[in-house]
Design a protein around this motif. Structure first.
Motif, PDB file in Angstrom:
ATOM      1  N   LEU A 276      24.465 -18.127  10.081  1.00 33.39           N
ATOM      2  CA  LEU A 276      24.209 -16.857   9.383  1.00 33.39           C
ATOM      3  C   LEU A 276      23.987 -17.097   7.884  1.00 33.39           C
ATOM      4  N   ARG A 277      24.956 -17.734   7.227  1.00 36.33           N
ATOM      5  CA  ARG A 277      24.830 -17.979   5.806  1.00 36.33           C
ATOM      6  C   ARG A 277      23.716 -18.995   5.535  1.00 36.33           C
TER       7      ARG A 277
ATOM      8  N   ILE B 115      16.051  -8.550   5.523  1.00 33.97           N
ATOM      9  CA  ILE B 115      16.563  -9.566   6.450  1.00 33.97           C
ATOM     10  C   ILE B 115      17.432  -8.935   7.535  1.00 33.97           C
ATOM     11  N   VAL B 116      17.208  -9.346   8.775  1.00 38.77           N
ATOM     12  CA  VAL B 116      18.022  -8.896   9.909  1.00 38.77           C
ATOM     13  C   VAL B 116      18.457 -10.121  10.708  1.00 38.77           C
ATOM     14  N   LEU B 117      19.766 -10.321  10.846  1.00 40.09           N
ATOM     15  CA  LEU B 117      20.273 -11.391  11.707  1.00 40.09           C
ATOM     16  C   LEU B 117      20.949 -10.718  12.889  1.00 40.09           C
ATOM     17  N   CYS B 118      20.441 -11.008  14.068  1.00 44.23           N
ATOM     18  CA  CYS B 118      20.921 -10.255  15.225  1.00 44.23           C
ATOM     19  C   CYS B 118      21.244 -11.162  16.390  1.00 44.23           C
TER      20      CYS B 118
ATOM     21  N   GLU C  59       5.046  -3.702   5.213  1.00 44.58           N
ATOM     22  CA  GLU C  59       6.504  -3.590   5.077  1.00 44.58           C
ATOM     23  C   GLU C  59       7.073  -4.690   5.986  1.00 44.58           C
TER      24      GLU C  59
ATOM     25  N   VAL D  25      15.327  -3.638  17.839  1.00 47.47           N
ATOM     26  CA  VAL D  25      14.430  -3.798  16.689  1.00 47.47           C
ATOM     27  C   VAL D  25      13.087  -3.151  16.996  1.00 47.47           C
TER      28      VAL D  25
ATOM     29  N   TRP E 101      17.203  -8.902   0.208  1.00 49.17           N
ATOM     30  CA  TRP E 101      18.229  -8.765   1.263  1.00 49.17           C
ATOM     31  C   TRP E 101      17.942  -7.578   2.177  1.00 49.17           C
ATOM     32  N   GLU E 102      17.276  -6.558   1.650  1.00 49.08           N
ATOM     33  CA  GLU E 102      16.957  -5.390   2.487  1.00 49.08           C
ATOM     34  C   GLU E 102      16.038  -5.751   3.656  1.00 49.08           C
TER      35      GLU E 102
ATOM     36  N   ILE F  50       7.418  -7.473  11.872  1.00 49.26           N
ATOM     37  CA  ILE F  50       8.689  -8.126  12.192  1.00 49.26           C
ATOM     38  C   ILE F  50       8.402  -9.601  12.465  1.00 49.26           C
TER      39      ILE F  50
ATOM     40  N   TYR G  93       9.725  -7.483   7.580  1.00 48.19           N
ATOM     41  CA  TYR G  93      11.124  -7.766   7.906  1.00 48.19           C
ATOM     42  C   TYR G  93      11.224  -9.119   8.598  1.00 48.19           C
TER      43      TYR G  93
ATOM     44  N   TYR H  68      20.410 -17.255   5.510  1.00 43.73           N
ATOM     45  CA  TYR H  68      20.292 -16.474   4.277  1.00 43.73           C
ATOM     46  C   TYR H  68      19.910 -17.392   3.109  1.00 43.73           C
TER      47      TYR H  68
ATOM     48  N   LYS I   3       5.031  -1.749   9.638  1.00 45.86           N
ATOM     49  CA  LYS I   3       6.202  -2.636   9.652  1.00 45.86           C
ATOM     50  C   LYS I   3       5.891  -3.891  10.474  1.00 45.86           C
TER      51      LYS I   3
END
Lengths: 173, 173
Positions: free
Chosen positions: A96-97, A115-118, A82, A124, A112-113, A8, A84, A100, A6
């Protein structure tokens, strides 16, 4: 089959060239030309006195230029790992938008799977993190790559591997 | 000082009552009254034939009713643990800002640092997860609490601790 590692990846200052945008917005508003080569070791907030206003402006994140080489490198990583995309956008709800939509435009192969907005990146986890901020890397238990940006240029920390470009990252990963 | 445990809490079906909203929207559009007691063990998509249209409607996530007892329980957990709200909102880009605003209205003590909007929860780590979906719990390495919702009612999995209400969660955590 071996499980894929993974990876990041951060957006601002890594996939997207925030410094370039802040220089342009400063010039647009005040006519002042900030030289990026003068900013080594300075926190972003000191380098850009109007930065806080600019990052809160509608469209700031939507129109960020790509970091050189990021499109090819992200596609390469996406095929091999993998992947992210993890961005601390929560401080700026307008972003945020925009983030995206920016990803959909420049990296349409990212789903979309992925993407992480934190807010904080403390929850993480993964095997490899590429980020320009020590505060994000320091909580990460895997391999840490610090992406050189002026604000982190003078930081020496042997738990990070320093990378200066996406070309260099493709040589390592 | 002991480090506080990280608690990861899901929004839809845990903090927010999605079933209630889907029943209301179905009634509004077709006059049909869906009985929640008839839905045990059915996937959400089968229970609500117009559900996909409804969750994509502007305002769906912004106006979700609170799950009974969630406000008091989240405040309790927030004082006792390092709490993160982690929601898989990325499938519905309209929901991103709506979820942020919903949290600001109902849980004003939750800061932006504590919010994560993601696609997959595979890169989320912590000590305790409260979620209604096995696909989220199954990737989590810590303690797993499954929050009873009709779609998961018939699932038996001894790696989960089943909780039926926020009152019950406060008794455990």
């Amino acid at each position: 089959m071996e499980t894929m590692k993974k990876v990041i990846v951060d957006m601002d200052g890594v996939m997207a060239d925030v410094y370039h945008q802040l220089v342009e917005f400063e010039k647009r508003d005040t006519g002042r030309e900030i030289e990026i080569s003068d900013l080594a070791g300075k926190p972003e907030i000191e380098s850009f006195p109007n930065g806080k206003k600019h990052v809160n402006e509608i469209g700031f994140f939507r129109t960020l230029p790509l970091m050189k080489g990021s499109r090819e490198a992200i596609e390469y990583l996406n095929n091999k790992y993998e992947l992210y995309i993890v961005s601390a956008g929560m401080e700026f709800p307008n972003s945020l938008r925009e983030k995206y939509d920016w990803l959909a435009e420049h990296f349409p192969f990212i789903t979309w799977e992925q993407i992480v907005l934190c807010g904080s990146k403390k929850v993480v986890s993964g095997d490899i993190m590429i980020d320009d901020y020590p505060k994000n890397l320091d909580h990460f238990s895997g391999q840490r790559l610090i992406f050189t940006q002026p604000h982190n240029e003078l930081i020496e920390n042997e738990t990070y591997e320093r990378v200066h470009s996406w070309e260099e990252i493709m040589g390592i990963l």
